[in-house]
Scaffold this motif. Structure first.
Motif, mmCIF file in Angstrom:
data_model
loop_
_atom_site.group_PDB
_atom_site.id
_atom_site.type_symbol
_atom_site.label_atom_id
_atom_site.label_comp_id
_atom_site.label_asym_id
_atom_site.label_seq_id
_atom_site.Cartn_x
_atom_site.Cartn_y
_atom_site.Cartn_z
ATOM 1 N N GLU A 9 -43.662 86.955 -85.137
ATOM 2 C CA GLU A 9 -43.653 85.533 -84.819
ATOM 3 C C GLU A 9 -43.167 85.305 -83.388
ATOM 4 O OE1 GLU A 9 -42.317 86.900 -87.604
ATOM 5 O OE2 GLU A 9 -43.905 86.237 -88.970
ATOM 6 N N LEU A 12 -45.862 86.658 -80.952
ATOM 7 C CA LEU A 12 -47.007 85.758 -80.878
ATOM 8 C C LEU A 12 -46.666 84.507 -80.073
ATOM 9 C CD1 LEU A 12 -49.931 85.268 -81.697
ATOM 10 C CD2 LEU A 12 -49.076 84.182 -83.798
ATOM 11 N N GLU A 13 -45.481 83.960 -80.268
ATOM 12 C CA GLU A 13 -45.062 82.770 -79.515
ATOM 13 C C GLU A 13 -44.984 83.079 -78.017
ATOM 14 O OE1 GLU A 13 -44.363 78.890 -78.943
ATOM 15 O OE2 GLU A 13 -44.823 79.800 -80.885
ATOM 16 N N LYS A 16 -48.546 83.358 -76.656
ATOM 17 C CA LYS A 16 -49.168 82.039 -76.494
ATOM 18 C C LYS A 16 -48.624 81.325 -75.253
ATOM 19 C CE LYS A 16 -50.327 81.189 -81.317
ATOM 20 N NZ LYS A 16 -50.128 80.332 -82.486
ATOM 21 N N ASN A 26 -55.823 79.923 -75.911
ATOM 22 C CA ASN A 26 -55.604 80.831 -77.023
ATOM 23 C C ASN A 26 -56.626 80.520 -78.106
ATOM 24 O OD1 ASN A 26 -54.204 82.980 -78.205
ATOM 25 N ND2 ASN A 26 -53.132 81.577 -79.554
ATOM 26 N N LYS A 30 -57.758 85.664 -81.262
ATOM 27 C CA LYS A 30 -56.756 86.432 -80.515
ATOM 28 C C LYS A 30 -55.528 86.661 -81.385
ATOM 29 C CE LYS A 30 -57.878 85.050 -75.779
ATOM 30 N NZ LYS A 30 -58.636 83.813 -75.673
ATOM 31 N N ASP A 31 -55.098 85.612 -82.083
ATOM 32 C CA ASP A 31 -53.921 85.728 -82.948
ATOM 33 C C ASP A 31 -54.131 86.797 -84.019
ATOM 34 O OD1 ASP A 31 -52.974 83.618 -81.443
ATOM 35 O OD2 ASP A 31 -53.032 82.152 -83.079
ATOM 36 N N TYR A 32 -55.296 86.799 -84.641
ATOM 37 C CA TYR A 32 -55.558 87.778 -85.697
ATOM 38 C C TYR A 32 -55.663 89.198 -85.147
ATOM 39 C CZ TYR A 32 -55.942 84.625 -89.642
ATOM 40 O OH TYR A 32 -55.658 83.736 -90.652
ATOM 41 N N LYS A 35 -52.225 90.348 -84.577
ATOM 42 C CA LYS A 35 -51.584 90.612 -85.873
ATOM 43 C C LYS A 35 -52.039 91.952 -86.443
ATOM 44 C CE LYS A 35 -50.524 88.244 -90.184
ATOM 45 N NZ LYS A 35 -50.662 86.998 -90.940
#
Length: 148
Positions: A9, A12-13, A16, A26, A30-32, A35
């Motif tokens: 978390e 990721l923050e 971003k 974003n 990209k997030d996945y 992850k």
């Protein structure tokens, strides 16, 4: 045992915020991808990343999106790529301490290692040749114990 010092978390923050400060957008893709790389112990190809996104997270993303995204991550120095000689790059997050790789030429297994003697010797070789070493990649190719 947690693989990285920073929680996903928090990572990721920070990602971003960095992307936003650089003026980029974003995306959920990209997030996945981040992850998937964060929680996977393997060095993954773009195809493997796309397959995991679909099978584990029910996110359908095209292979071109994965390639563009990992290239973007490489440019930001968030991801390292590894070419094991089979025509497909493998990717890993660039969050852990420096390490090198041994690749089995029979089964393509990738082993990570760190050896302080080798690290010091590389610095010495560079210094002895009036060369400023700012980075290096060491990959040893051979046959793993299982394939011998």
């Amino acid at each position: 045992m947690q693989k990285y010092e920073e929680s996903f978390e928090s990572f990721l923050e920070n990602f971003k915020n960095t992307v936003s400060k650089l003026g980029f957008k974003n995306s959920i893709q990209k997030d996945y991808i981040l992850k998937i790389l964060y929680f996977n112990d393997e060095h993954l190809s773009a195809e493997q990343i796309a397959n995991i996104a679909k099978s584990e997270y029910k996110v359908d993303m095209g292979i071109a999106t994965v390639y563009r995204t990992v290239k973007f991550f490489e440019e930001l120095n968030i991801v390292n790529s590894l070419d094991i000689g089979d025509g497909a790059k493998r990717y890993e997050l660039n969050l852990s301490l420096h390490h090198d790789h041994m690749i089995c030429t029979s089964c393509n297994k990738i082993l990570e290692f760190n050896d302080e003697v080798i690290e010091k010797q590389q610095i010495k070789v560079a210094k002895d040749n009036n060369f400023y070493l700012n980075d290096h990649i060491m990959t040893i190719y051979g046959v793993c114990e299982k394939c011998q």
